[in-house]
Write an enzyme that holds these catalytic residues in place. Structure first.
Site, PDB file in Angstrom:
ATOM      1  CB  CYS A 145      -1.780   4.424   7.701  1.00 36.81           C
ATOM      2  SG  CYS A 145      -2.961   5.025   6.480  1.00 36.81           S
ATOM      3  CB  CYS A 194      -5.895 -12.938  10.819  1.00 37.94           C
ATOM      4  SG  CYS A 194      -7.483 -13.586  10.415  1.00 37.94           S
ATOM      5  CB  SER A 217     -12.448   0.191   3.989  1.00 42.24           C
ATOM      6  OG  SER A 217     -11.855   0.917   5.039  1.00 42.24           O
ATOM      7  CB  SER A 224      -9.785   4.812   7.470  1.00 43.49           C
ATOM      8  OG  SER A 224     -10.107   3.487   7.146  1.00 43.49           O
ATOM      9  CB  CYS A 244      -0.906   0.005   1.225  1.00 41.79           C
ATOM     10  SG  CYS A 244      -2.090   1.380   1.215  1.00 41.79           S
TER      11      CYS A 244
HETATM   12  N1  SAH Z   1      -6.829   1.572   2.783  1.00 39.06           N
HETATM   13  C1  SAH Z   1      -8.154   1.322   3.233  1.00 39.06           C
HETATM   14  C2  SAH Z   1      -8.487  -0.145   3.453  1.00 39.06           C
HETATM   15  C3  SAH Z   1      -7.437  -1.027   4.059  1.00 39.06           C
HETATM   16  S1  SAH Z   1      -7.059  -0.789   5.754  1.00 39.06           S
HETATM   17  C4  SAH Z   1      -8.453   2.147   4.475  1.00 39.06           C
HETATM   18  O1  SAH Z   1      -7.558   2.838   4.937  1.00 39.06           O
HETATM   19  O2  SAH Z   1      -9.574   2.156   4.947  1.00 39.06           O
HETATM   20  C5  SAH Z   1      -8.495  -1.395   6.574  1.00 39.06           C
HETATM   21  C6  SAH Z   1      -8.725  -0.790   7.957  1.00 39.06           C
HETATM   22  O3  SAH Z   1      -7.788  -1.343   8.913  1.00 39.06           O
HETATM   23  C7  SAH Z   1      -8.554   0.731   8.007  1.00 39.06           C
HETATM   24  O4  SAH Z   1      -9.583   1.310   8.760  1.00 39.06           O
HETATM   25  C8  SAH Z   1      -7.237   0.854   8.723  1.00 39.06           C
HETATM   26  O5  SAH Z   1      -7.092   2.110   9.303  1.00 39.06           O
HETATM   27  C9  SAH Z   1      -7.313  -0.296   9.712  1.00 39.06           C
HETATM   28  N2  SAH Z   1      -6.044  -0.638  10.344  1.00 39.06           N
HETATM   29  C10 SAH Z   1      -4.804  -0.542   9.814  1.00 39.06           C
HETATM   30  N3  SAH Z   1      -3.866  -0.891  10.733  1.00 39.06           N
HETATM   31  C11 SAH Z   1      -4.539  -1.213  11.860  1.00 39.06           C
HETATM   32  C12 SAH Z   1      -4.124  -1.653  13.156  1.00 39.06           C
HETATM   33  N4  SAH Z   1      -2.847  -1.818  13.456  1.00 39.06           N
HETATM   34  N5  SAH Z   1      -5.095  -1.908  14.069  1.00 39.06           N
HETATM   35  C13 SAH Z   1      -6.403  -1.749  13.766  1.00 39.06           C
HETATM   36  N6  SAH Z   1      -6.858  -1.346  12.564  1.00 39.06           N
HETATM   37  C14 SAH Z   1      -5.925  -1.070  11.619  1.00 39.06           C
END
Ligand code: SAH
Length: 370
Positions: A126, A344, A199, A222, A122
């Site tokens: 983030c 997961c 998402s 998000s 990706c």
């Molecule tokens: N790029 C998209 C979809 C993939 S991530 C998005 O950002 O929505 C799917 C979700 O998992 C997002 O809400 C993201 O912020 C969350 N996520 C990523 N890392 C995480 C973590 N360590 N703990 C909990 N949720 C997480």
């Protein structure tokens, strides 16, 4: 073992997964076959779970052989599979070029959901996310996105009813292929678009284009912070599209599609889980009059440079109560132990959250969870 290290010769056969029934029919007709053969082949690909052309038992053997010479079904290759005691299955799939993505099969009492990847890695970066740490390789094709679902469907006796685009990648950075895959899942596989969720990290042009694309899926945003300075620390793309621009695009999405949104809010201990931040979030959503639940997702531990940690149960409770005061429906999913892996567990929890049902209730009485 040896297989994975040997470079495969490039296969020039055309891939069928990713094409519509009309396109497959066109190929068959141009090869001198009647149109209904195309419909049969497409039926096997999308609805009857063929693993190979030889599975297509109502197609004459000579045609099956011919098809195998000219075309590839194009399903992903299974590299690894972890089955949890609650029935969740995490898959690691290899694409034809050997790159791998994760998908998850999530059986619940009332529904069967899958979580799909849209990119290998990706580019969003983030700071709390495990996928971001691995960098970005490429977009998945529409066929590679749908192929994940078809593979998992083939392995399950229960029908997949829902799909969430919440695996690896940012769906709206791979817009064309994602929209094509949504259409294929809707019209070829036969899962209602209402049961599909995309998402996004908040890609403004993508949200607007999705609103215009006539695929009324649920949009999950998000959000993760109620103001830009903090959001930009967590989500680098927040510097390109600020919260107001994202809210505006979301409003356009709800007006155009008549669908509610889901706001995802990842709670990180001591970073964005304060009561004052909950109040700001409530004000933000109410000011923009955006309909939709807020789903609180406690941070799932990933070893990040920021050293993020999970919020305390008390912090989660106070945050939720503050939000609820504003009249917002808040769902909160607590972790259930999963034997598979942290990543997961994260997907599983998030999928439950955006689909707005209670993981614990669904789990009670489910034979697979006992
Ligand atoms: N790029 C998209 C979809 C993939 S991530 C998005 O950002 O929505 C799917 C979700 O998992 C997002 O809400 C993201 O912020 C969350 N996520 C990523 N890392 C995480 C973590 N360590 N703990 C909990 N949720 C997480």
């Amino acid at each position: 073992m040896a297989d994975s290290s040997v470079m495969k010769e490039k296969d020039n056969r055309e891939v069928l997964v990713g094409k519509t029934t009309a396109e497959i029919t066109q190929l068959l007709v141009s090869g001198g076959h009647p149109a209904y053969r195309g419909q049969q082949v497409a039926g096997w690909v999308y609805r009857k779970g063929a693993a190979s052309f030889q599975d297509m038992t109502d197609i004459p053997a000579s045609l099956r052989t011919e098809l195998g010479e000219k075309y590839l079904l194009g399903l992903p290759e299974l590299r690894h599979k972890d089955v949890s005691s609650d029935g969740t299955i995490k898959y690691l799939f290899a694409m034809p070029d050997g790159l791998t993505v994760e998908s998850v099969f999530l059986p619940y009492q009332q529904r069967v959901s899958v979580c799909l990847s849209t990119q290998v890695g990706c580019p969003a970066g983030c700071t709390f996310c495990a996928t971001a740490q691995g960098g970005f390789a490429r977009n998945l094709t529409a066929g590679e996105i749908v192929g994940q679902l078809l593979f998992m469907q083939r392995e399950s006796e229960r029908r997949i009813s829902h799909a969430v685009y919440m695996g690896m990648g940012e769906p709206l950075f791979n817009f064309e292929n994602v929209v094509t895959s949504l259409r294929l899942i809707g019209s070829e596989v036969g899962i209602s678009l209402r049961n599909l969720t995309v998402s996004t990290v908040g890609v403004v042009p993508g949200i607007e284009a999705l609103a215009d694309a006539d695929v009324p899926v649920t949009l999950a945003l998000s959000l993760h912070a109620p103001e830009d300075t903090l959001r930009q620390q967590l989500i680098p793309t927040g510097r390109k599209w600020n919260i107001n621009e994202i809210m505006k695009a979301c409003r356009y999405y709800t007006h155009k599609t008549r669908r509610n949104l889901t706001f995802e809010y990842l709670l990180i201990g001591g970073i964005n889980d304060g009561v004052d931040q909950a109040a700001k979030l409530a004000t933000l959503l109410n000011t923009w009059r955006l309909p939709g639940n807020v789903n609180l997702i406690p941070f799932n531990y990933v070893d990040t440079p920021g050293g993020y940690k999970r919020p305390t149960p008390e912090a989660i409770r106070l945050f939720r109560e503050e939000l609820e005061k504003s009249g917002r429906i808040v769902t909160q999913r607590m972790t259930r132990g999963t034997a598979i892996s942290a990543a997961c567990g994260q997907l599983r929890r998030n999928v439950a959250a955006v689909q707005q049902f209670d993981l614990r209730l669904e789990a009670v009485g489910s034979p697979s969870s006992l």
